[in-house]
Design a protein around this motif. Structure first.
Motif, PDB file in Angstrom:
ATOM      1  N   UNK A  38       0.824  -1.214   0.000  1.00 66.03           N
ATOM      2  CA  UNK A  38       0.000   0.000   0.000  1.00 66.03           C
ATOM      3  C   UNK A  38       0.855   1.260   0.000  1.00 66.03           C
ATOM      4  N   UNK A  39       0.438   2.216  -0.807  1.00 64.49           N
ATOM      5  CA  UNK A  39       1.079   3.524  -0.943  1.00 64.49           C
ATOM      6  C   UNK A  39       2.462   3.463  -1.587  1.00 64.49           C
ATOM      7  N   UNK A  40       2.880   2.283  -2.037  1.00 62.88           N
ATOM      8  CA  UNK A  40       4.165   2.190  -2.723  1.00 62.88           C
ATOM      9  C   UNK A  40       4.053   2.811  -4.109  1.00 62.88           C
ATOM     10  N   UNK A  41       4.852   3.830  -4.420  1.00 59.21           N
ATOM     11  CA  UNK A  41       4.804   4.399  -5.773  1.00 59.21           C
ATOM     12  C   UNK A  41       5.254   3.362  -6.802  1.00 59.21           C
ATOM     13  N   UNK A  42       4.530   3.280  -7.887  1.00 55.91           N
ATOM     14  CA  UNK A  42       4.883   2.358  -8.959  1.00 55.91           C
ATOM     15  C   UNK A  42       4.971   3.119 -10.274  1.00 55.91           C
ATOM     16  N   UNK A  43       5.816   2.639 -11.155  1.00 51.17           N
ATOM     17  CA  UNK A  43       6.005   3.266 -12.460  1.00 51.17           C
ATOM     18  C   UNK A  43       4.992   2.673 -13.432  1.00 51.17           C
ATOM     19  N   UNK A  44       3.971   3.451 -13.766  1.00 49.77           N
ATOM     20  CA  UNK A  44       2.954   3.002 -14.718  1.00 49.77           C
ATOM     21  C   UNK A  44       3.426   3.191 -16.164  1.00 49.77           C
ATOM     22  N   UNK A  45       4.096   4.303 -16.416  1.00 46.69           N
ATOM     23  CA  UNK A  45       4.604   4.603 -17.753  1.00 46.69           C
ATOM     24  C   UNK A  45       6.090   4.941 -17.668  1.00 46.69           C
ATOM     25  N   UNK A  46       6.829   4.546 -18.682  1.00 48.93           N
ATOM     26  CA  UNK A  46       8.228   4.964 -18.825  1.00 48.93           C
ATOM     27  C   UNK A  46       8.615   4.687 -20.276  1.00 48.93           C
ATOM     28  N   UNK A  47       8.574   5.714 -21.123  1.00 48.64           N
ATOM     29  CA  UNK A  47       8.790   5.471 -22.546  1.00 48.64           C
ATOM     30  C   UNK A  47       9.422   6.683 -23.223  1.00 48.64           C
ATOM     31  N   UNK A  48      10.029   6.425 -24.362  1.00 46.76           N
ATOM     32  CA  UNK A  48      10.576   7.456 -25.234  1.00 46.76           C
ATOM     33  C   UNK A  48       9.633   7.675 -26.406  1.00 46.76           C
ATOM     34  N   UNK A  49       9.528   8.909 -26.865  1.00 46.78           N
ATOM     35  CA  UNK A  49       8.730   9.248 -28.047  1.00 46.78           C
ATOM     36  C   UNK A  49       9.618   9.924 -29.078  1.00 46.78           C
ATOM     37  N   UNK A  50       9.457   9.500 -30.329  1.00 42.97           N
ATOM     38  CA  UNK A  50      10.246  10.081 -31.422  1.00 42.97           C
ATOM     39  C   UNK A  50       9.370  10.286 -32.644  1.00 42.97           C
TER      40      UNK A  50
END
Length: 399
Positions: A117-129
Motif C-alpha cells: 500500500x502507498x508504494x509508488x509504482x512506475x505506470x509509464x516509462x517510454x521514449x517518443x520520437x
C-alpha cells in the motif's frame, strides 16, 4: 459545451501545455492528478444462496470489487472506506528536441495489492520520437498501458471521464501494461473528421499477481493455502483506430496474445494455462452533442477460440448524460458474462446500474457522487461477490 467531454480528454492528454517547469529552459515539466475517493456499501446479499452475510476469500460480505487490476474491494462492515481507490500520480516529461522526448508516470495508490500500500509504482516509462516536428507519425518504446479500452490511457485520471470510475464490469484484467513498442498515426480526414490509429507490440509478466492470487486462487483451483499466482502475456499484438469530428467518435480495437498462468505451491510451479492463444476485440461509440453525452463500449474476450474448451467473455457499458451548467447527471448500465462454448462450466456474470453526478466546481477539479446497484448473475458452487448497493464520493483533479 457541445464538445466539452472530448475536450476534457484532449486537455488531459496535453497537460504539459500548462505544466510546472522544473528547469529554466522549460524542457522538463511536471504534471499530476489525484482521485480522493470514499465508498460505502449500503446494502447487499448473495441472491443465489440467499445469504445476508458470507465470506468470499478473505473478504467479509456484503462486499463489492471496484478495481480488478489492484483488487480494490469495499466491505459493508467497514463503513466508509478511502483506501480501495484513492491515489495520486505525477508525470514527468523531458523534451530533448522537437522530435524526441521521454515520459515517466508514477502513481501511489492507497490499496496497491500487487506491491505494498502507498508504494509508488512506475505506470509509464517510454521514449517518443517523430521523424519531424510536423510528422503525422509518432514512435514510442518502453512501458505503457495496454490501450484495450477507450479510457485506458486515462483510467486513473478521473477528471477525464464523467463517472467516479469507468464501469468495473468492463474495465479490468490481470495484465494492464506492456513493455514494447508502438506507432501512432494522426491525420485530418476532411470535413472536420480526424483519424488516430495506434499499433503496438510487447510482453509483460506480473509475478504474484493480485488479480489471480487474491480473487480466484482459493475457490477456483486449489485448496488453501495457495501459492502466489503469476501471469504473463507474450507476443502482444494490437491495434486500434478512432475517427472523430468532435461530436461523434467511433473507436475499434483488436489485440491478440499468448496467455500463461502458473502457481507456485511449495516451490513447485503448477501450470494453469500455457501460451493459450487469446483475442480481445472492442468497439466504442461516443456522442457529445450540445448538452447531451452518450457513452457506449462493447468488448469480447476469446481464449483458445478454435478449441471446444474455449472461453468467451462479453462485457459492455452504455450511458447517457445531460449537462446543466457545471453539473452532469448521468445514467449508465454495464453487463459482464462468461459464455463457455462447449465445455460445461460455472458462469460468472454481473449487471450494474450507475447513477452519477459530476460537479465541475473549480478549474481542473470535479466533485462526483455515484450510486451503483450491482446484481450478481454468477453461478458457482460457492457464494461469490453477491449483490450490492455502493455509494461513492470522489474529488478528482489535475495539476
Amino acid at each position: 459545451m457541445a464538445r466539452r467531454t472530448f475536450a476534457l480528454v484532449a486537455a488531459v492528454a496535453s497537460l504539459f501545455a500548462s505544466a510546472i517547469d522544473l528547469d529554466d529552459s522549460g524542457s522538463l515539466k511536471l504534471t499530476g492528478f489525484y482521485n480522493l475517493t470514499a465508498g460505502k456499501i449500503l446494502s447487499g446479499k448473495d441472491s443465489e444462496y440467499n445469504l445476508q452475510n458470507w465470506q468470499y476469500q478473505q473478504w467479509h460480505c456484503p462486499c463489492t470489487i471496484q478495481n480488478w487490476e489492484y483488487v480494490g474491494v469495499y466491505e459493508k462492515y467497514k463503513g466508509w472506506e478511502t483506501t480501495p481507490e484513492s491515489l495520486v500520480g505525477a508525470q514527468l516529461k523531458k523534451t530533448f528536441s522537437d522530435t524526441l522526448s521521454a515520459t515517466v508516470q508514477v502513481v501511489s495508490r492507497g490499496d496497491n495489492t500487487n506491491y505494498r500500500p502507498y508504494t509508488p509504482t512506475v505506470d509509464w516509462a517510454y521514449l517518443s520520437w517523430k521523424p519531424s516536428a510536423d510528422s503525422a507519425w509518432t514512435f514510442q518504446g518502453g512501458r505503457k498501458r495496454i490501450p484495450l479500452y477507450y479510457y485506458s490511457d486515462y483510467l486513473y485520471i478521473g477528471y477525464a471521464y464523467p463517472w467516479v470510475r469507468p464501469a468495473p464490469d468492463v474495465y479490468g484484467w490481470p495484465i494492464y501494461a506492456y513493455d514494447g513498442v508502438n506507432a501512432i498515426y494522426e491525420t485530418e480526414l476532411g470535413a472536420g473528421w480526424n483519424l488516430t490509429a495506434n499499433g503496438w507490440y510487447g510482453n509483460f509478466k506480473q509475478k504474484s499477481d493480485a488479480y489471480d492470487t487474491r480473487i480466484y486462487a482459493n475457490n477456483f483451483f486449489y485448496p488453501p493455502p495457495p501459492g502466489d499466482v503469476n501471469e504473463s502475456w507474450k507476443d502482444i499484438w494490437g491495434t486500434y483506430a478512432s475517427v472523430s469530428n468532435g461530436i461523434f467518435e467511433v473507436r475499434g480495437m483488436m489485440m491478440v496474445y499468448h496467455d500463461s498462468v502458473w502457481q507456485n505451491v511449495g516451490g513447485t510451479d503448477t501450470i494453469w494455462t500455457n501460451k493459450v492463444h487469446t483475442r480481445i476485440m472492442g468497439i466504442a461509440g461516443n456522442v457529445d452533442y450540445k448538452n447531451w453525452l452518450v457513452r457506449t463500449e462493447f468488448d469480447r474476450f476469446e481464449q483458445n477460440p478454435t478449441s471446444p474448451a474455449s472461453f468467451v467473455y462479453d462485457y459492455l457499458l452504455a450511458g447517457v448524460g445531460y449537462r446543466i451548467g457545471d453539473f452532469t447527471p448521468m445514467y449508465t448500465f454495464s453487463h459482464y458474462t462468461t459464455e463457455p462454448n462447449s465445455t460445461p462450466q460455472s458462469v460468472e456474470g454481473r449487471n450494474t446500474s450507475y447513477f452519477s453526478l459530476r460537479w465541475d466546481f473549480h478549474k481542473n477539479m470535479a466533485l462526483k457522487v455515484q450510486y451503483d446497484i450491482t446484481k450478481d448473475k454468477s453461478q458457482y458452487p460457492f457464494p461469490f461477490w453477491g449483490d450490492s448497493d455502493l455509494l461513492s464520493v470522489s474529488l478528482q483533479g489535475i495539476f
